[in-house]
Design an enzyme around this catalytic site. Structure first.
Site, PDB file in Angstrom:
ATOM      1  N   ASP A 226      15.640  16.702  31.045  1.00  0.00           N
ATOM      2  CA  ASP A 226      14.435  15.876  31.103  1.00  0.00           C
ATOM      3  C   ASP A 226      13.547  16.316  29.937  1.00  0.00           C
ATOM      4  OD1 ASP A 226      12.505  14.061  31.710  1.00  0.00           O
ATOM      5  OD2 ASP A 226      12.447  14.503  33.850  1.00  0.00           O
TER       6      ASP A 226
HETATM    7  C1  NOJ Z   1      10.019  12.476  31.940  1.00  0.00           C
HETATM    8  C2  NOJ Z   1      10.508  11.790  33.178  1.00  0.00           C
HETATM    9  O1  NOJ Z   1      10.672  12.732  34.223  1.00  0.00           O
HETATM   10  C3  NOJ Z   1      11.821  11.054  32.978  1.00  0.00           C
HETATM   11  O2  NOJ Z   1      12.100  10.331  34.152  1.00  0.00           O
HETATM   12  C4  NOJ Z   1      11.742  10.156  31.777  1.00  0.00           C
HETATM   13  O3  NOJ Z   1      12.946   9.439  31.639  1.00  0.00           O
HETATM   14  C5  NOJ Z   1      11.452  11.013  30.560  1.00  0.00           C
HETATM   15  N1  NOJ Z   1      10.173  11.684  30.741  1.00  0.00           N
HETATM   16  C6  NOJ Z   1      11.425  10.220  29.255  1.00  0.00           C
HETATM   17  O4  NOJ Z   1      10.308   9.452  29.184  1.00  0.00           O
END
Ligand code: NOJ
Length: 684
Positions: free
Chosen positions: A235
């Site tokens: 993530d």
């Molecule tokens: C953080 C989020 O937890 C995730 O779901 C998302 O895809 C990413 N950022 C990218 O924006």
């Protein structure tokens, strides 16, 4: 991407040029539009004799230009085919914008409405979430990877992110492995079985170990046990955060731990490219390890056809974005997501009624698109006001108050509008930026200013139809028995207003059903229907039972609940046999009759309970559902195949077992509906 007038266009190109040459970029996040993605692909093709095309990924969570209903809303349709259709719409718009990889679906089970990301998933139940997981993966990816107008899916967040303590985003998760296996893994397994190409590792710890650094979770469980063979992306910054967790000494150690755990790609930043060469020099990693990690990414680039054709047609977006087909899908999916919770008969609205439409969300274009929207066009959004006018309703609009602030003048205008009408339709809720990532809340009620508005309109004596537009189930105790009708309309995207009007006018039956239990108060959460039993279950008979001394133990509205404009009766429950072996199967059938005066839809839901187990089993578990459409007076037979294998769970030793013994089953219209009940036995 000049067609969207973005000022960051040049920054993106320059960043790329600086880093690509050094071999530091293979995929790109948040760059959208055929022009910019083509340009970056071209730079790449021209710089190297054997260029590796870029993979552009983005959060196309529920649509790109056409914004579909939020995933939580979509789940309330109880119609995975609708979600598949929506994902295909999103995929096509992403594809023509050069994005071949979406960070969706989020298949985290969410049982705590304080957690803002409940809006991004498919609710509290593993069976239902699994059906939506496989459907959305199919919708995004098509029949096979590389199919035109389809993109790679990314299931997230592995794992148990929704189990964060206190509903606080990013917080620790402390859960038994049985719960992890039986509740949180099935939706990921369903998506893997449907061919999901990628998985995102979660931010949180599970039982003390950050998911983004856990080899047990990302390699032993995800790959070796569950059979995932695509690539894992971290993530955003979750590798860097291993240090903040206190799990890595420094950033090099964080990279080592994440890489060793099984993360193929680092999302955001240069940590992998900065530290992996040194880790190889130190002998902690080998070049072969890096090749192994890169291989699934390259394989997917090959399967996507990027090596043959990295470019997209720059003329297509104009024809595809917000095209009629997509807007129709958005409207049709949207109206099936609306959950009617109370109705004294005022809905559907009779013709020729004068309507006062009141509330700060009644004519709000950005709000109804929800917290995640990718490249929306708020100008094209149909608000509730516009939708009602499009439907020919005689509407007077008054805002009544701001989202969080009252104004005497606005209140007076709203009262006047209500007094001069036959019915007040009031649209309230928490604003879109009050749910989503990092938007945990300790309170689940409407803002005070909106409650004051509602009380004031109720005091006029006019019947009130209350529509709640929110990203989480709002607590409705203080007003639900004072309104003439109450519905959750969630955030339905671009066509919100038309979808809402379709249901208000009765053009379409109200047919959404809850996929989360609605608490009576925040003190009840987490609350979900499929909890294990206790030695002192809540029967409401004696004091010393599990429950609260100041609150009922049951939810206000149970999982699966929702009203239709018609009424339905379930009858004639039949089991093909009352005894099955552990490798056998059972067919359950029943009759569904539309007993009302209108055509309508309902959902027949099959629940089971394992009466005695070597581990205490949930009081109910959903094992099947069928949505049926019936004309007044008509009936049909629905049948469910129930293989004994679907009764399996993980025992104390974490073995997956189907235990012989007695099971009870119910077919009903929500989790507490026990009208039809049967029993069967599983034998050795
Ligand atoms: C953080 C989020 O937890 C995730 O779901 C998302 O895809 C990413 N950022 C990218 O924006």
């Amino acid at each position: 991407m000049s067609q969207f007038g973005t000022s960051i266009y040049h920054d993106r190109v320059n960043y790329f040029l600086d880093h690509y040459e050094e071999g530091k970029i293979g995929s790109y996040l948040t760059v959208k539009g055929a022009e910019i993605t083509n340009r970056l692909q071209r730079e790449c093709a021209e710089k190297f004799p054997t260029p590796i095309p870029l993979l552009f990924g983005d959060d196309v969570i529920h649509g790109l230009r056409t914004t579909l209903p939020t995933p939580l809303a979509q789940s309330c349709s109880w119609d995975p085919a609708a979600a598949e259709r929506g994902a295909a719409v999103a995929a096509k718009e992403a594809y023509v914008a050069g994005i071949k990889w979406t960070f969706s679906p989020m298949v985290d089970i969410a049982r705590d409405p304080r957690w803002g990301r409940i809006v991004e998933g498919y609710g509290e139940d593993p069976y239902l979430c699994s059906r939506f997981a496989e459907a959305t993966v199919r919708g995004y990816q098509g029949k096979e990877i590389g199919e035109k107008y389809h993109v790679l899916a990314c299931m997230k967040h592995f794992i148990a992110y929704g189990g964060c303590v206190g509903g606080r985003d990013y917080n620790e998760v402390d859960m038994s492995l049985q719960t992890l296996y039986d509740t949180y893994l099935p939706s990921f397994q369903a998506g893997i079985d449907a061919g999901a190409a990628t998985v995102m590792a979660a931010f949180n710890t599970v039982n003390g170990v950050p998911c983004s650094g856990s080899r047990y979770l990302l390699t032993e469980l995800l790959r070796e046990q569950m059979g995932f063979d695509g690539f894992v992306v971290s993530d955003c910054d979750s590798i860097r955060e291993l240090e903040a967790h206190g799990y890595a000494e420094d950033q090099k150690d964080a990279v080592y731990k994440a890489f060793h755990a099984g993360i193929n790609m680092n999302m955001t930043g240069d940590r992998y490219s900065d530290h992996i060469p040194q880790l190889i020099q130190e002998g902690k990693l080998t070049e072969q390890d890096v090749d192994n990690a890169v291989l699934p990414i390259l394989t997917l680039k090959v399967l996507l056809g990027l090596f043959e054709e990295p470019y997209v047609d720059e003329t297509e977006a104009e024809k595809v974005f917000l095209c009629d087909e997509h807007l129709t899908a958005c409207r049709e999916i949207g109206r099936d997501c609306i959950v009617l919770l109370e109705n004294n008969g005022i809905l559907p609205l009779a013709e020729n009624k004068k309507v006062a439409l009141i509330g700060p969300l009644a004519d709000e274009k950005r709000h109804v698109l929800g917290p995640w929207c990718c490249l929306p066009d708020p100008d094209k959004t149909v608000t509730v006001l516009e939708g009602m006018r499009n439907a020919g309703l005689d509407v007077t609009y008054a805002k009544g108050c701001d989202l969080n602030e009252s104004s005497d003048e606005e209140l007076r205008t709203a009262v006047c509008a209500a007094q001069n009408s036959d019915v007040a339709v009031v649209v309230l809720g928490q604003h879109f930026n009050m749910s989503g990532e990092a938007k945990s809340r300790a309170n689940l009620t409407l803002p005070d200013a909106q409650l004051q508005l509602l009380d004031t309109i109720l005091a006029t004596g006019k019947p009130v139809v209350l529509l709640i537009s929110d990203g989480r189930p709002t607590v409705v105790e203080s007003f639900r028995d004072r309104v003439a009708a109450l519905a959750y309309i969630w955030q339905l995207g671009t066509m919100t207003g038309d979808a809402v009007a379709d249901v208000l006018t009765g053009k379409c039956d109200a047919n959404g059903r809850l996929t989360v239990s609605v608490p009576r108060s925040v003190g009840q959460v987490p609350i979900h229907y499929n909890h294990p039993n206790t030695g002192r279950p809540h029967l409401g008979l004696v004091w010393y039972e599990t429950g609260y001394t100041d609150e009922d133990a049951t939810p206000r509205y149970p999982f699966g609940y929702g009203l239709s404009y018609s009424s339905f009766a379930l009858s004639e429950l039949t089991l093909s046999t009352d005894t099955i072996p552990v490798n056998g199967s059972l067919t359950v059938t029943c009759r569904v009759t539309n007993t009302g005066a209108r055509a309508g839809k309902t959902v027949a839901q099959l629940y089971i309970r394992d009466l005695v187990g070597s581990c205490v089993r949930p009081v109910k578990e959903l094992k099947g559902f069928k949505k049926v459409v019936l004309e007044p007076g008509a009936s049909c037979t629905v049948s469910f195949e129930l293989p004994a294998d679907a009764l399996a769970f993980h025992n104390e030793k974490l073995e997956r077992v189907v235990e012989p013994g007695k099971f009870r089953l119910w077919v009903g219209q929500h989790a507490h509906d026990e009208t039809l009940c049967g029993e069967f036995t599983v034998t050795e």
